[in-house]
Design a protein around this motif. Sequence first.
Motif, PDB file in Angstrom:
ATOM      1  N   VAL A  56      -4.940  19.037 -43.176  1.00  0.00           N
ATOM      2  CA  VAL A  56      -5.104  17.578 -43.245  1.00  0.00           C
ATOM      3  C   VAL A  56      -3.772  16.878 -42.994  1.00  0.00           C
ATOM      4  N   LYS A  57      -2.703  17.435 -43.543  1.00  0.00           N
ATOM      5  CA  LYS A  57      -1.385  16.824 -43.351  1.00  0.00           C
ATOM      6  C   LYS A  57      -0.977  16.869 -41.876  1.00  0.00           C
ATOM      7  N   LYS A  58      -1.291  17.959 -41.178  1.00  0.00           N
ATOM      8  CA  LYS A  58      -0.975  18.037 -39.749  1.00  0.00           C
ATOM      9  C   LYS A  58      -1.708  16.938 -38.979  1.00  0.00           C
ATOM     10  N   GLY A  59      -2.992  16.753 -39.302  1.00  0.00           N
ATOM     11  CA  GLY A  59      -3.748  15.699 -38.637  1.00  0.00           C
ATOM     12  C   GLY A  59      -3.207  14.319 -38.945  1.00  0.00           C
ATOM     13  N   LEU A  60      -2.833  14.091 -40.215  1.00  0.00           N
ATOM     14  CA  LEU A  60      -2.287  12.801 -40.620  1.00  0.00           C
ATOM     15  C   LEU A  60      -0.941  12.545 -39.959  1.00  0.00           C
ATOM     16  N   ASP A  61      -0.110  13.575 -39.895  1.00  0.00           N
ATOM     17  CA  ASP A  61       1.188  13.432 -39.217  1.00  0.00           C
ATOM     18  C   ASP A  61       0.999  13.058 -37.752  1.00  0.00           C
ATOM     19  N   GLY A  62      -0.017  13.648 -37.124  1.00  0.00           N
ATOM     20  CA  GLY A  62      -0.297  13.332 -35.724  1.00  0.00           C
ATOM     21  C   GLY A  62      -0.702  11.882 -35.545  1.00  0.00           C
ATOM     22  N   GLU A  63      -1.606  11.416 -36.394  1.00  0.00           N
ATOM     23  CA  GLU A  63      -2.026  10.010 -36.316  1.00  0.00           C
ATOM     24  C   GLU A  63      -0.846   9.076 -36.575  1.00  0.00           C
ATOM     25  N   ASN A  64       0.002   9.438 -37.541  1.00  0.00           N
ATOM     26  CA  ASN A  64       1.153   8.589 -37.864  1.00  0.00           C
ATOM     27  C   ASN A  64       2.158   8.535 -36.720  1.00  0.00           C
ATOM     28  N   GLU A  65       2.280   9.643 -35.987  1.00  0.00           N
ATOM     29  CA  GLU A  65       3.187   9.659 -34.838  1.00  0.00           C
ATOM     30  C   GLU A  65       2.694   8.699 -33.754  1.00  0.00           C
ATOM     31  N   ILE A  66       1.396   8.678 -33.533  1.00  0.00           N
ATOM     32  CA  ILE A  66       0.839   7.749 -32.548  1.00  0.00           C
ATOM     33  C   ILE A  66       1.031   6.306 -33.018  1.00  0.00           C
ATOM     34  N   ALA A  67       0.816   6.062 -34.307  1.00  0.00           N
ATOM     35  CA  ALA A  67       1.033   4.717 -34.853  1.00  0.00           C
ATOM     36  C   ALA A  67       2.482   4.277 -34.636  1.00  0.00           C
ATOM     37  N   TYR A  68       3.410   5.198 -34.844  1.00  0.00           N
ATOM     38  CA  TYR A  68       4.838   4.907 -34.647  1.00  0.00           C
ATOM     39  C   TYR A  68       5.112   4.511 -33.199  1.00  0.00           C
TER      40      TYR A  68
END
Length: 339
Positions: A56-68
């Motif tokens: 879940v953290k890997k998926g969340l990190d991915g979404e956060n990178e796109i948001a950034y």
Amino acid sequence: MGLIDNVIDSAIETFRFKDTVFYKETSDLQDKYDALKKLAEEFPNSEALLSELFIVKKGLDGENEIAYQLKKAHIGMYVLRDVKVKYEDLTAQLDYVIITPVYTYYVECKNLVGNITVTDKGDFIREFTINGRKIKKGMYSPLRQVEAQREVIRKIWENNSSAIKKFFASNNFDYYRRVLVVAANQDTILNTSRAPKEMKYKILRADSLIRQIEYDINHRGNDEYLYSKKSMEEMAQSYINISSIEDINYYDYYKNKYFNNNISLNDDLKDRLIELRKNRACAMKIPAYYVFTNDELDKLVEIRPKTIEELKNANILTPIKIKTHGEEIINIINNLNFK
């Protein structure tokens, strides 16, 4: 003059509008992560829980990178994160909907360990290393996945559109609603050199996302209309209007999943339902998620309805899925000895 003045003012506002507005910024992944993190503090020795937390953290990190990346853009756009929609027995979950003055983008985020190669046939091959051993395996095409999600949006659009609008605009639906697969792991090597030409610009790394959107806008046709800031906001609201909202207590969900007395039976039930889904999809020649999605699978394992009536009342599956697959699902559940 009033109408002309309004048009001019709208054009000036659109020209000056360069911000990224997050119209919806919440994500189920964040709720899942928070719940799992809390449980991991209470049950630090659960390997299964820690494994789920990592994923879940890997998926969340991915979404956060796109948001950034999106927040750094200077284009003028509206962004919605984690949009879920449903049409009859079809569901779709879009990691991002990005609305620009010209095109709308549906984004599937992948934050995978290892490298990704796209073959000349459009297949995705993932390569990674575990304990010094190199592993190379195929993966379900995320591009086909997001294209299928776009088709659900299309059906909703067609259902809500007049016959005239469908006649004149349906051929351009895909053109103005583009799909992208974004690899969010900055260490991933993405090789699309042999990919079909029409796929190459649709598969990119997170640090190339804004550059691709800018390229598309700058190379638009001379006759292509630029949406105003107000129009983009109205479009963003339209996605909120068709969204299906789920109110799930993920703390209770994961606690029940990993720490109830029937955990081994839950695993067995999940395996049997996955096998059922595979067999039904193969026999009916449909995608597996048409039988039931992974989220629906998890809810079936959690709630374990024992009759068709209980299955209907649980609001897990659509009526057509219950009619088509309900009896087989109930039989599998009842054949296991749950307390």
